[in-house]
Design a protein around this motif. Structure first.
Motif, short mmCIF file in Angstrom:
data_model
loop_
_atom_site.label_atom_id
_atom_site.label_comp_id
_atom_site.label_asym_id
_atom_site.label_seq_id
_atom_site.Cartn_x
_atom_site.Cartn_y
_atom_site.Cartn_z
N PRO A 98 0.83 -1.22 0.00
CA PRO A 98 0.00 0.00 0.00
C PRO A 98 0.86 1.26 0.00
CG PRO A 98 -0.73 -1.54 1.71
CD PRO A 98 0.58 -2.05 1.17
N GLY A 99 0.34 2.29 -0.67
CA GLY A 99 1.01 3.58 -0.70
C GLY A 99 0.58 4.45 0.47
N LYS A 100 1.00 5.70 0.45
CA LYS A 100 0.64 6.64 1.52
C LYS A 100 -0.86 6.90 1.53
CE LYS A 100 5.10 8.90 1.65
NZ LYS A 100 5.86 10.13 1.41
N GLU A 101 -1.46 6.92 0.35
CA GLU A 101 -2.89 7.16 0.24
C GLU A 101 -3.55 5.97 -0.42
OE1 GLU A 101 -4.13 10.96 -1.26
OE2 GLU A 101 -2.26 11.90 -0.58
N GLU A 102 -4.07 5.04 0.41
CA GLU A 102 -4.74 3.86 -0.15
C GLU A 102 -5.99 4.30 -0.90
OE1 GLU A 102 -4.91 0.19 2.01
OE2 GLU A 102 -3.64 1.05 3.56
N PRO A 103 -6.36 3.64 -1.97
CA PRO A 103 -5.96 2.29 -2.35
C PRO A 103 -4.73 2.23 -3.26
CG PRO A 103 -7.77 2.97 -3.73
CD PRO A 103 -7.49 4.10 -2.77
N SER A 104 -4.03 3.36 -3.47
CA SER A 104 -2.86 3.34 -4.35
C SER A 104 -1.71 2.59 -3.67
CB SER A 104 -2.42 4.76 -4.70
OG SER A 104 -1.91 5.40 -3.56
N GLY A 105 -0.74 2.21 -4.51
CA GLY A 105 0.42 1.50 -3.98
C GLY A 105 1.25 0.91 -5.09
N ARG A 106 1.96 -0.17 -4.77
CA ARG A 106 2.82 -0.85 -5.74
C ARG A 106 2.48 -2.33 -5.80
NH1 ARG A 106 6.69 0.85 -2.18
NH2 ARG A 106 7.45 -1.29 -2.04
N VAL A 107 2.41 -2.84 -7.01
CA VAL A 107 2.33 -4.28 -7.22
C VAL A 107 3.74 -4.72 -7.56
CG1 VAL A 107 1.44 -6.14 -8.68
CG2 VAL A 107 -0.08 -4.28 -7.96
N GLU A 108 4.25 -5.70 -6.81
CA GLU A 108 5.59 -6.23 -7.05
C GLU A 108 5.47 -7.62 -7.65
OE1 GLU A 108 7.88 -4.24 -3.24
OE2 GLU A 108 6.93 -6.21 -3.01
N LEU A 109 6.10 -7.80 -8.80
CA LEU A 109 6.21 -9.11 -9.44
C LEU A 109 7.62 -9.58 -9.17
CD1 LEU A 109 4.57 -7.91 -12.72
CD2 LEU A 109 3.50 -9.43 -11.09
N ILE A 110 7.76 -10.62 -8.34
CA ILE A 110 9.07 -11.11 -7.92
C ILE A 110 9.40 -12.36 -8.72
CG2 ILE A 110 10.48 -11.86 -5.97
CD1 ILE A 110 9.30 -8.99 -5.70
N PHE A 111 10.55 -12.33 -9.41
CA PHE A 111 11.00 -13.44 -10.24
C PHE A 111 12.24 -14.07 -9.64
CE2 PHE A 111 8.85 -10.39 -13.00
CZ PHE A 111 7.96 -11.21 -13.69
N SER A 112 12.54 -15.29 -10.05
CA SER A 112 13.78 -15.93 -9.61
C SER A 112 14.98 -15.14 -10.13
CB SER A 112 13.84 -17.38 -10.10
OG SER A 112 13.84 -17.42 -11.50
N GLY A 113 16.13 -15.36 -9.53
CA GLY A 113 17.35 -14.69 -9.97
C GLY A 113 17.38 -13.22 -9.61
N ASP A 114 16.68 -12.81 -8.57
CA ASP A 114 16.65 -11.42 -8.10
C ASP A 114 16.10 -10.43 -9.12
OD1 ASP A 114 17.62 -11.96 -5.53
OD2 ASP A 114 19.70 -11.96 -6.25
N ALA A 115 15.28 -10.89 -10.02
CA ALA A 115 14.62 -10.00 -10.98
C ALA A 115 13.26 -9.59 -10.42
CB ALA A 115 14.44 -10.70 -12.33
#
Length: 148
Positions: A98-115
């Protein structure tokens, strides 16, 4: 099995999408950001985890799947190059911060190999759609534990 279709509108929904997308593989050429439409799209090969239980008489399955996110204002990536388009990424998790003002924020897509790919979003709005039939694979993803 019927084609899977899921929608995510909050952090909890996104955790369900993440579970179904774990170990999906994507070529970097199959990642696309449509800035004018504020949409980020991934098309890849999802490992069909929901079909791994019970007594197996055949191999495992993969299925072509699209995952798209709406209301995306910006996209950042690290740990891989898009040049060439044949680089393969293996998705481990999809998270919402979540960001400072919900509902905004960041979606993180985490991949193998630190990508990773980070999407700045106005809110969580994602859709997963299987695109067709499954095909058999003998290989089940394996995530060995490491000593911590």
């Amino acid at each position: 099995m019927e084609l899977l279709k899921l929608m995510a509108l909050d952090k909890e929904d996104l955790s369900v999408v993440s579970a179904f997308m774990q170990d999906a593989v994507f070529k970097t050429a199959d990642l696309d950001y449509h800035a004018g439409e504020m949409r980020f799209v991934l098309v890849g090969n999802r490992f069909v985890w929901e079909e791994t239980g019970g007594k197996r008489k055949k191999g495992f399955e993969r299925r072509r799947t699209a995952l798209h996110f709406n209301r995306v204002g910006n996209v950042r990536s690290k740990g891989f190059k898009r040049a060439g388009g044949d680089n393969v990424l293996s998705l481990l998790a999809v998270n919402f911060v979540p960001g400072k003002e919900e509902p905004s924020g960041r979606v993180e897509l985490i991949f193998s190999g630190d990508a990773a790919i980070e999407l700045e979003v106005e809110c969580v709005e994602a859709q997963l759609s299987d695109l067709g039939g499954a095909w058999e694979t003998d290989f089940r993803p394996n995530h060995p534990l490491s000593d911590v």
